[in-house]
Design an enzyme around this catalytic site. Structure first.
Site: not given
Ligand code: F6P
Length: 323
Positions: A11, A72, A103, A127, A129, A131, A173
């Site tokens: 992300g 990803r 991560d 990120t 998050d 985290d 997340r």
């Molecule tokens: O890890 C960053 C994040 O924005 C999280 O907060 C969220 O759960 C996820 O990515 C959303 O991912 P995507 O953009 O692939 O829907």
């Protein structure tokens, strides 16, 4: 080490561009050739690797997103994908890499290093998050909490105007950092985070108490990873017991991922980018750069991804006392 490359993966987060800029300019300053890789591990597999110069990163420090784009990559989880990536890096003479991501990015980097120890990889935590273990701040977190705060401020205006109860879901997340900071900074009534078990009955009691105390409107912040479900599910449960208020739900979603990085974000991302390149030149590999208190730290990938820093219980208490 003569040639290094930088990429962003997973992300995207505001401040990644400031970090890319720092890596490129530091590398050039140290006399290295610096490459950019587009689309994270996907681009590494497809050979989307190009040389960068000081001008390639001009005027990007204030931009959200990532000029290198991100992805990803299920293909990088296969040995075949990683083999192709290694061969593309070898072709360009790249020995060192700076991986900006979270991560998933560091998990991939760790596996890759196990198979191809000829490369060195340093990570910068990117990120929203927050985290990752081994850093007080990840790149993007400060901007995301400020974006969430501004959005919730707006929701409060309309909540007050209509005396409504709002459930606002924020990202993160499996972590509750964004939720907790957003709740404190907006004076929310309650916050529900994955790090503690949610008791819906006690939430209902809290909301009823504040109604008897003549509170006009209420905001409940829900972290997307909360064990009781998402904001819609929790709102449905609560609605059955609260008939004196109109209930509304807002999912903030990807609005939290974009936007101009804050000042602190740009400064920290720059520090981390510079430190990542310095570490590569010092012979380090397999570690994430972090900032703990005010110091630059290096945490092995396997530790950084295993768990995150703990939620401060005193901050949770703050919401209970002040909300
Ligand atoms: O890890 C960053 C994040 O924005 C999280 O907060 C969220 O759960 C996820 O990515 C959303 O991912 P995507 O953009 O692939 O829907």
């Amino acid at each position: 080490m003569k040639n290094i490359a930088v990429f962003t993966s997973g992300g995207d987060s505001p401040g990644m561009n400031a970090c890319i800029r720092a890596v490129v300019r530091t590398g050039l300053h140290m006399g290295l050739k610096v490459f950019g890789i587009r689309n994270g591990y996907e681009g590494m597999i497809d050979g989307e690797i190009f040389e960068m110069n000081a001008h390639s990163v001009s005027g990007i420090i204030q931009q959200g997103g990532t000029i290198l784009r991100s992805a990803r990559s299920p293909r990088f989880m296969t040995q075949e994908g990683r083999k192709r990536a290694a061969s593309n890096l070898r072709e360009q003479g790249i020995e060192g890499l700076v991986a900006i991501g979270g991560d998933g990015t560091f998990t991939g980097a760790n596996v890759f290093l196990g198979e191809f120890p000829e490369f060195s990889i340093m990570g910068a935590p990117g990120t929203i998050d927050n985290d990752l273990f081994g850093t007080d701040y990840t790149i993007g977190y400060d901007t995301a909490i400020n974006t969430a705060m501004a959005a919730i401020d707006n929701i409060k205006d309309t909540a007050n105007a209509h005396s409504r109860l709002f459930f606002v879901e924020v990202m993160g997340r499996d972590a509750g950092f964004i939720a907790l900071r957003s709740a404190i900074s907006t004076g929310a009534e309650a916050v529900l985070i994955p790090e503690s078990k949610t008791n819906v009955q006690s939430l209902i009691d809290t909301l009823k108490d504040s109604h008897s105390n003549k509170k006009n409107a209420s905001i409940v912040i829900v972290a997307e990873g909360d064990d009781a479900g998402g904001a819609f599910e929790i709102a449905d449960l609560v609605k059955q017991h609260i008939d004196y208020r109109d209930v509304r739900v807002t999912i903030l979603g990807h609005v939290q991922r974009g936007g101009r990085p804050t000042c602190m974000e740009r400064v920290r991302a720059s520090q981390m980018g510079v430190s990542a390149v310095r570490a590569l030149l010092d012979g380090e590999s397999g570690k994430m750069v972090g900032i703990v208190h005010r110091d630059i730290t290096y945490t092995p990938f396997e530790q950084a991804i295993k768990h995150h820093e703990e939620i401060n219980p005193a901050l949770v208490e703050l919401v209970e006392i002040l909300g």
